[in-house]
Every structure is written in structure tokens, then in C-alpha cells.
Design a protein around this motif. Structure first.
Motif, PDB file in Angstrom:
ATOM      1  N   MET A 289     -54.799  94.792  19.003  1.00 44.59           N
ATOM      2  CA  MET A 289     -54.829  94.477  20.415  1.00 44.59           C
ATOM      3  C   MET A 289     -53.802  93.400  20.744  1.00 44.59           C
ATOM      4  O   MET A 289     -54.088  92.449  21.441  1.00 44.59           O
ATOM      5  CB  MET A 289     -56.221  94.008  20.834  1.00 44.59           C
ATOM      6  CG  MET A 289     -57.289  95.070  20.728  1.00 44.59           C
ATOM      7  SD  MET A 289     -58.835  94.510  21.419  1.00 44.59           S
ATOM      8  CE  MET A 289     -59.859  95.932  21.163  1.00 44.59           C
ATOM      9  N   SER A 290     -52.634  93.531  20.219  1.00 45.16           N
ATOM     10  CA  SER A 290     -51.628  92.511  20.433  1.00 45.16           C
ATOM     11  C   SER A 290     -50.978  92.640  21.808  1.00 45.16           C
ATOM     12  O   SER A 290     -50.618  91.648  22.425  1.00 45.16           O
ATOM     13  CB  SER A 290     -50.554  92.590  19.343  1.00 45.16           C
ATOM     14  OG  SER A 290     -50.018  93.898  19.284  1.00 45.16           O
ATOM     15  N   VAL A 291     -50.774  93.847  22.251  1.00 45.41           N
ATOM     16  CA  VAL A 291     -50.152  94.067  23.551  1.00 45.41           C
ATOM     17  C   VAL A 291     -51.189  94.674  24.490  1.00 45.41           C
ATOM     18  O   VAL A 291     -51.532  95.845  24.376  1.00 45.41           O
ATOM     19  CB  VAL A 291     -48.931  95.006  23.438  1.00 45.41           C
ATOM     20  CG1 VAL A 291     -48.288  95.181  24.805  1.00 45.41           C
ATOM     21  CG2 VAL A 291     -47.924  94.442  22.453  1.00 45.41           C
ATOM     22  N   LEU A 292     -51.687  93.854  25.396  1.00 41.46           N
ATOM     23  CA  LEU A 292     -52.739  94.294  26.293  1.00 41.46           C
ATOM     24  C   LEU A 292     -52.222  94.253  27.724  1.00 41.46           C
ATOM     25  O   LEU A 292     -51.664  93.264  28.171  1.00 41.46           O
ATOM     26  CB  LEU A 292     -53.964  93.380  26.152  1.00 41.46           C
ATOM     27  CG  LEU A 292     -54.647  93.452  24.783  1.00 41.46           C
ATOM     28  CD1 LEU A 292     -55.706  92.368  24.674  1.00 41.46           C
ATOM     29  CD2 LEU A 292     -55.268  94.803  24.548  1.00 41.46           C
TER      30      LEU A 292
ATOM     31  N   LYS B  95     -58.304  88.042  25.264  1.00 41.25           N
ATOM     32  CA  LYS B  95     -57.394  86.970  25.685  1.00 41.25           C
ATOM     33  C   LYS B  95     -58.200  85.922  26.434  1.00 41.25           C
ATOM     34  O   LYS B  95     -58.981  86.261  27.327  1.00 41.25           O
ATOM     35  CB  LYS B  95     -56.289  87.505  26.596  1.00 41.25           C
ATOM     36  CG  LYS B  95     -55.188  88.283  25.893  1.00 41.25           C
ATOM     37  CD  LYS B  95     -54.098  88.647  26.894  1.00 41.25           C
ATOM     38  CE  LYS B  95     -52.975  89.425  26.232  1.00 41.25           C
ATOM     39  NZ  LYS B  95     -51.912  89.777  27.207  1.00 41.25           N
ATOM     40  N   ASP B  96     -58.000  84.660  26.079  1.00 34.88           N
ATOM     41  CA  ASP B  96     -58.781  83.588  26.681  1.00 34.88           C
ATOM     42  C   ASP B  96     -58.049  82.992  27.887  1.00 34.88           C
ATOM     43  O   ASP B  96     -57.733  81.812  27.926  1.00 34.88           O
ATOM     44  CB  ASP B  96     -59.057  82.497  25.635  1.00 34.88           C
ATOM     45  CG  ASP B  96     -60.079  81.486  26.140  1.00 34.88           C
ATOM     46  OD1 ASP B  96     -60.790  81.811  27.118  1.00 34.88           O
ATOM     47  OD2 ASP B  96     -60.156  80.380  25.576  1.00 34.88           O
ATOM     48  N   THR B  97     -57.752  83.849  28.873  1.00 35.00           N
ATOM     49  CA  THR B  97     -57.102  83.380  30.097  1.00 35.00           C
ATOM     50  C   THR B  97     -57.771  84.023  31.306  1.00 35.00           C
ATOM     51  O   THR B  97     -58.250  85.157  31.239  1.00 35.00           O
ATOM     52  CB  THR B  97     -55.597  83.742  30.117  1.00 35.00           C
ATOM     53  OG1 THR B  97     -55.447  85.171  30.170  1.00 35.00           O
ATOM     54  CG2 THR B  97     -54.898  83.205  28.869  1.00 35.00           C
ATOM     55  N   TRP B  98     -57.768  83.289  32.406  1.00 37.84           N
ATOM     56  CA  TRP B  98     -58.367  83.824  33.628  1.00 37.84           C
ATOM     57  C   TRP B  98     -57.534  84.966  34.188  1.00 37.84           C
ATOM     58  O   TRP B  98     -58.050  85.876  34.825  1.00 37.84           O
ATOM     59  CB  TRP B  98     -58.515  82.718  34.664  1.00 37.84           C
ATOM     60  CG  TRP B  98     -59.699  81.846  34.394  1.00 37.84           C
ATOM     61  CD1 TRP B  98     -59.690  80.572  33.908  1.00 37.84           C
ATOM     62  CD2 TRP B  98     -61.067  82.192  34.577  1.00 37.84           C
ATOM     63  NE1 TRP B  98     -60.979  80.107  33.771  1.00 37.84           N
ATOM     64  CE2 TRP B  98     -61.841  81.080  34.182  1.00 37.84           C
ATOM     65  CE3 TRP B  98     -61.717  83.341  35.038  1.00 37.84           C
ATOM     66  CZ2 TRP B  98     -63.230  81.074  34.235  1.00 37.84           C
ATOM     67  CZ3 TRP B  98     -63.106  83.341  35.089  1.00 37.84           C
ATOM     68  CH2 TRP B  98     -63.843  82.226  34.693  1.00 37.84           C
TER      69      TRP B  98
ATOM     70  N   VAL C 173     -58.706  92.680  33.719  1.00 36.48           N
ATOM     71  CA  VAL C 173     -59.795  93.536  33.251  1.00 36.48           C
ATOM     72  C   VAL C 173     -60.704  93.917  34.413  1.00 36.48           C
ATOM     73  O   VAL C 173     -61.083  95.087  34.577  1.00 36.48           O
ATOM     74  CB  VAL C 173     -60.606  92.834  32.143  1.00 36.48           C
ATOM     75  CG1 VAL C 173     -61.870  93.623  31.799  1.00 36.48           C
ATOM     76  CG2 VAL C 173     -59.747  92.651  30.893  1.00 36.48           C
ATOM     77  N   ALA C 174     -61.063  92.929  35.239  1.00 38.70           N
ATOM     78  CA  ALA C 174     -61.914  93.205  36.398  1.00 38.70           C
ATOM     79  C   ALA C 174     -61.234  94.182  37.352  1.00 38.70           C
ATOM     80  O   ALA C 174     -61.875  95.098  37.892  1.00 38.70           O
ATOM     81  CB  ALA C 174     -62.250  91.900  37.120  1.00 38.70           C
ATOM     82  N   GLY C 175     -59.912  94.021  37.553  1.00 35.22           N
ATOM     83  CA  GLY C 175     -59.175  94.923  38.435  1.00 35.22           C
ATOM     84  C   GLY C 175     -59.133  96.344  37.899  1.00 35.22           C
ATOM     85  O   GLY C 175     -59.262  97.314  38.655  1.00 35.22           O
ATOM     86  N   ALA C 176     -58.970  96.478  36.582  1.00 32.99           N
ATOM     87  CA  ALA C 176     -58.942  97.807  35.966  1.00 32.99           C
ATOM     88  C   ALA C 176     -60.294  98.496  36.114  1.00 32.99           C
ATOM     89  O   ALA C 176     -60.368  99.692  36.419  1.00 32.99           O
ATOM     90  CB  ALA C 176     -58.559  97.694  34.487  1.00 32.99           C
ATOM     91  N   TYR C 177     -61.358  97.744  35.902  1.00 38.29           N
ATOM     92  CA  TYR C 177     -62.694  98.326  36.033  1.00 38.29           C
ATOM     93  C   TYR C 177     -62.977  98.716  37.479  1.00 38.29           C
ATOM     94  O   TYR C 177     -63.526  99.793  37.754  1.00 38.29           O
ATOM     95  CB  TYR C 177     -63.748  97.335  35.544  1.00 38.29           C
ATOM     96  CG  TYR C 177     -65.132  97.920  35.489  1.00 38.29           C
ATOM     97  CD1 TYR C 177     -65.523  98.726  34.420  1.00 38.29           C
ATOM     98  CD2 TYR C 177     -66.046  97.706  36.511  1.00 38.29           C
ATOM     99  CE1 TYR C 177     -66.778  99.280  34.362  1.00 38.29           C
ATOM    100  CE2 TYR C 177     -67.308  98.260  36.466  1.00 38.29           C
ATOM    101  CZ  TYR C 177     -67.666  99.046  35.391  1.00 38.29           C
ATOM    102  OH  TYR C 177     -68.917  99.618  35.343  1.00 38.29           O
TER     103      TYR C 177
END
Length: 213
Positions: free
Chosen positions: A1-4, A138-141, A147-151
């Protein structure tokens, strides 16, 4: 999961809670409801699904820290729960529906529909697991917002597909629904097993065919 990226998160959610799965769930419910009632159920359940998914994406760290669970634990638990749900589909067992309080019909058909959609759509175990796992990579907002936008995008696509196909879903023959349900159950069982194996691999359990010696 290096390139997300946004696309990778979108593909993940589309696979676990996309239109094929959601259309089948609504097909069963739409046969007993008017077109307007089905559309109302679509809008409300989609709103709830979006809220739950976004909440899980934003609060992923807090949720896992509170329950002291790891990514691998989420994958193992999600795999087991999803596999059990899929087995229910294959065997024709309607998970989450029916019940003893249906003697004279429920006072709120909308509430009954939301209850039946809770496990396969509103709070899908595999979808919530995917949201948590993706959010924790990834520990960033900024990434959690992605992720929220994709869902949310997948939820919107699901809603549009059901709204456009609602008249057709109401006319789908019960036998066809059973066949599709069992076929989908078989495919979802395989996805659940794959998720479980990923959890084992993350814990360092050697698996046949993993390329190791």
C-alpha cells in the motif's frame, strides 16, 4: 500500500459495497413496496450509509485505539462476518430480516426496510472494515478525507443506480432474485476468505502460494 490514491480507495469500496450487491438487496425490498416508498427508502438508507462511512473514516484512529485492535484484527473479523453473511445468501437464509414482531405487519415499513438493509448496505461489515483499514494506511487528515470522499462517491452511485432501475427491480421474478442472491453469496464468500487470508498474512502466518519458501 505504498501508493494510495482516490482511485484505489474508490475501487476498493466499489468492490465491497457497489451496485451489484446493493441492487440485489433493494430488489427484494422493492417487490413489497410502492415506487415512491422504495425511492424514499433509497434516499434515507443512502444518507445513513454515507454518514456511517464518513464517521468511520474520520474516527478510524479513535475507534481502533479505543478497542485496542490492529489492521490485521479488522481484516480477520471482517472476513469472518462477511463470510457468514455470504453463506446465509447461498443457503437462502435472510440475515437481519423477518422476526417475531411481524405478526400483524410492522407499524413502520420504512423502519423494517432500514433494518433489513443495515447489514448488507447501511453498515456493511466488509465496507466498514475497508473504510477503517484504508483510513489507517496514512496518518493524515487529507488521506482520511480522500477515503471518506471515495466512499461517499460509491454511495451516490449506488443510490442513482437503484433510483434509475427501481421500476425494473419491482418486476424482477423471485426465482431470478434467488439465483442472483446465491451467486452473489458465493462471490462474497470468496471475498471474505481473501480478506481473512490477508489478515493472516499481515500477522506473518505463512500461506501456500505466497511466494515464500
Amino acid at each position: 500500500m505504498s501508493v494510495l490514491t482516490l482511485s484505489s480507495a474508490f475501487v476498493t469500496f466499489f468492490a465491497v459495497v457497489g451496485p451489484p450487491k446493493v441492487l440485489l438487496a433493494y430488489a427484494h425490498l422493492s417487490r413489497e413496496r410502492t415506487l415512491n416508498a422504495t425511492r424514499k427508502l433509497v434516499l434515507i438508507s443512502s444518507l445513513l450509509a454515507a454518514l456511517v462511512g464518513i464517521l468511520m473514516a474520520v474516527c478510524a484512529d479513535a475507534v481502533t485505539a479505543f478497542f485496542h485492535v490492529s489492521d490485521e484484527s479488522l481484516q480477520l473479523a471482517g472476513g469472518v462476518i462477511f463470510f457468514l453473511y455470504a453463506v446465509g445468501l447461498v443457503l437462502g437464509v435472510h440475515v437481519g430480516g423477518g422476526g417475531e414482531d411481524e405478526e400483524g405487519g410492522l407499524a413502520s415499513p420504512l423502519a423494517e426496510g432500514l433494518r433489513e438493509l443495515l447489514l448488507p448496505y447501511v453498515a456493511s461489515p466488509l465496507a466498514m472494515t475497508a473504510v477503517l483499514v484504508e483510513s489507517l494506511t496514512k496518518d493524515t487528515w487529507g488521506w482520511r478525507t480522500t477515503v471518506a470522499g471515495a466512499y461517499l462517491a460509491v454511495v451516490v452511485i449506488n443510490a442513482l443506480c437503484v433510483l434509475l432501475l427501481a421500476p425494473l427491480l419491482r418486476r424482477t421474478h423471485q426465482t431470478s432474485l434467488e439465483v442472483l442472491s446465491r451467486l452473489l453469496g458465493l462471490l462474497l464468500a470468496a471475498v471474505g476468505v481473501e480478506l481473512f487470508l490477508n489478515g493472516l498474512a499481515g500477522l506473518g502466518v505463512p500461506l501456500a502460494g505466497s511466494g515464500g519458501h
